[in-house]
Design a protein around this motif. Sequence first.
Motif, PDB file in Angstrom:
ATOM      1  N   ALA A 246       0.829  -1.217   0.000  1.00 27.83           N
ATOM      2  CA  ALA A 246       0.000   0.000   0.000  1.00 27.83           C
ATOM      3  C   ALA A 246       0.856   1.256   0.000  1.00 27.83           C
ATOM      4  O   ALA A 246       0.517   2.253   0.637  1.00 27.83           O
ATOM      5  CB  ALA A 246      -0.953  -0.002   1.185  1.00 27.83           C
ATOM      6  N   ASP A 247       1.994   1.226  -0.705  1.00 34.93           N
ATOM      7  CA  ASP A 247       2.863   2.393  -0.709  1.00 34.93           C
ATOM      8  C   ASP A 247       2.299   3.543  -1.530  1.00 34.93           C
ATOM      9  O   ASP A 247       2.732   4.691  -1.370  1.00 34.93           O
ATOM     10  CB  ASP A 247       4.248   2.012  -1.232  1.00 34.93           C
ATOM     11  N   ALA A 248       1.340   3.265  -2.405  1.00 32.75           N
ATOM     12  CA  ALA A 248       0.746   4.342  -3.201  1.00 32.75           C
ATOM     13  C   ALA A 248      -0.194   5.196  -2.362  1.00 32.75           C
ATOM     14  O   ALA A 248      -0.315   6.399  -2.579  1.00 32.75           O
ATOM     15  CB  ALA A 248       0.005   3.757  -4.403  1.00 32.75           C
ATOM     16  N   GLU A 249      -0.894   4.599  -1.398  1.00 32.97           N
ATOM     17  CA  GLU A 249      -1.869   5.346  -0.607  1.00 32.97           C
ATOM     18  C   GLU A 249      -1.256   5.978   0.643  1.00 32.97           C
ATOM     19  O   GLU A 249      -1.756   6.986   1.133  1.00 32.97           O
ATOM     20  CB  GLU A 249      -3.018   4.420  -0.172  1.00 32.97           C
ATOM     21  N   LEU A 250      -0.172   5.420   1.179  1.00 40.61           N
ATOM     22  CA  LEU A 250       0.380   5.870   2.450  1.00 40.61           C
ATOM     23  C   LEU A 250       1.796   6.375   2.251  1.00 40.61           C
ATOM     24  O   LEU A 250       2.625   5.689   1.639  1.00 40.61           O
ATOM     25  CB  LEU A 250       0.376   4.727   3.472  1.00 40.61           C
TER      26      LEU A 250
END
Length: 734
Positions: A246-250
Amino acid sequence: MSDTSGQRQRQVTTDFDALAALIPVADAPGDARARAEPVIDLDLDFDLEAELFGEARRAPSPAPLLPAAEGPAPASQPEPDLVLGLRPAAELDISAPSASASPAEPASLIPADAITALAPPGSADLAEQRHEPLPPPSAPEVAATATLPDVIATEPLPRAATAALLGEQPQADPEAAVIAHLRAHGKLSDGDLARARKLADDGGEALRSMLVRLGLVSDRDMAAAYAAVLDLPLIGAEDYPEAPVADAELSLRFLKDARMVPLREDAETLELAVADPVERSAVQAVEMAVGRPARLRVGLPNEIEAALERLYEAPAPEDADTELDADLGNFSEEDIEHLRDLASEAPIIRLVNQIMQRAVESRASDVHIEPFADELKVRYRIDGILKESESPPVRSTAAVISRIKIMAKLNIAERRLPQDGRIPLRIQGRELDLRVSTVPTMFGESVVMRLLDKESVSFDFDALGFDGPPRERVLRILEQPYGIFLVTGPTGSGKSTTLYTALSRLNTEHRKIITVEDPVEYQVPGINQIPVKASIGMTFAHALRAIVRQDPDIIMVGEMRDLETARIAVQSALTGHVVLSTLHTNDAASGVTRLLDMGVEDYLLTSTINGILAQRLVRRLCPDCRKPFRPVPEMAARFLQLPGVDEQNLTLYQPGGCPVCHGSGYRGRLVIAEVLLMTDRIRQAVQNHATATEIQRIAVEQDMLTMYQDGLRKAAAGHTTVEEVLRVAAVSED
């Protein structure tokens, strides 16, 4: 009336977002015309929104935004005035003020969480999903809600009070449950809890965070308490993912501040490792960002930080040469300023302060900070034994070391040469002096900080552990009007403390005492203390030449390091001065041969040396938990013919473990010593250049107790254990 209701129904359906924040407030008792509150933008942050709600309560009610009904609405047909898509306000009797309210004073708003608790389960979610108002309540529901006290209409209620009115059980405080778990399992004492609570109240910090920051509870114990109380799994370092999730959202900054790591995700949930599961605001923010609920796991803070560095901050291969140059000390001005900026950041300052705080709390004498390729190791020397602590992230190595060097006023740009400094510090009202030493290694600078507690040190021979024949011999040497008294032993064996104790005994108004030290460890009133500064040529030898012209009675030299210093000390003793100094040797007899090897003439040694003390420090048994036992005959045979020992009724002790000594069984240290007196036989052996073994044999024949024998005496008295004596002293051949 029906036309007006239909018109209001269509308007709410058309513009639901605008009407979501409207709460009808009646003008006066009996008047059914409602005034709408101003619309609040729910996208604002919580502090600004609270401020706006407060302004809305104080401001007079504006003109109604909805067409008012011509007459009072019948109680059986309440109009669907909505608050955030919840139950109608008329159903909850929120819009009707209490009988005691002033007609000109509008009713107060009920908190949103209280309204949420009163609404039927799922009704708000369904209304928001369909984006339409809720249907009017049924007659039984109106009758049920009409029995609520009038105070709901006028006073904002906390969540716990609203739950009590509805017959629900109030939710327990998770922090209190965690602290109760720690106390029940012996991880937190009442005294430590009271001290941390006071500091937390003064600083406005959460109590659980203060307990960890003060070192009263370890990160691992706190994580285990979180997992047990909140029924969450506790994970290890092997449970973290190999690739970012989830590196794109966080963002990385958010994850660092919140101390959490996404572990894995699917279409329905996101699994998170968090350091503090009690703090829910960050978890709720993640759920809003990813659009899915989160399943929590408890992780250790240092493992979370290490995982974040490994997953999100991996250095690029092309930067390897640049980092190697930096490690070797090739700094530019930008690099130095960057180091200063890193060392001045709040997380690094807190980390270094926490390291020092834990050292004080655990009674450590030294703190070792050692950089390696894949970790930054922190170890504390407690009662002479090194114990490893939880390590900071390896990426913080340069910043942590730079912070310590700045505090010690050292050159942070110099990483190729050793440096020495000191840090005056005040922790918990105690004055401390930290001696700092840095040495360059393969992966950075190794830092050792020695803690000198000016208040807890006791310059008393009895408190240090001197008793029996060794104490009598030391006092006999100090009574001599001139001559040299040497104290030998390795680094950290208490030589300086013994010398200060001897000086304190000799310090009277009739004597002038001057010391030369590198550095000055303890400041003693009435004694002239000179620090050595080799950078400007102020060496031991240079200072000694000046001291002799100051008309002293007693001279203390911190250490005899070279021939020049030793010769000046010998000449001072020959001219009627008492000279005290230290040497680095293993036993008392080796002190004589060490001076001979340095080049001091044998006839000068035999004329000036009064005695040599060799000492070690052993751990003292905790008197609250030591356990007695009867030794086997083979062990009891070692105690034969020792002064003050009854071989027939010999009782030894072994360590137990209690909260007072933190489970180690030991608390504090004491001296075991051997004292060699310069007798005629030993003088003859020195002039014949006898070996240290021969000098030792002659001294034992003249009733000198060796360190091993003195240690056995203290073990028989219940002060220490035989294992501790064997750890620091060699077995003597009697």
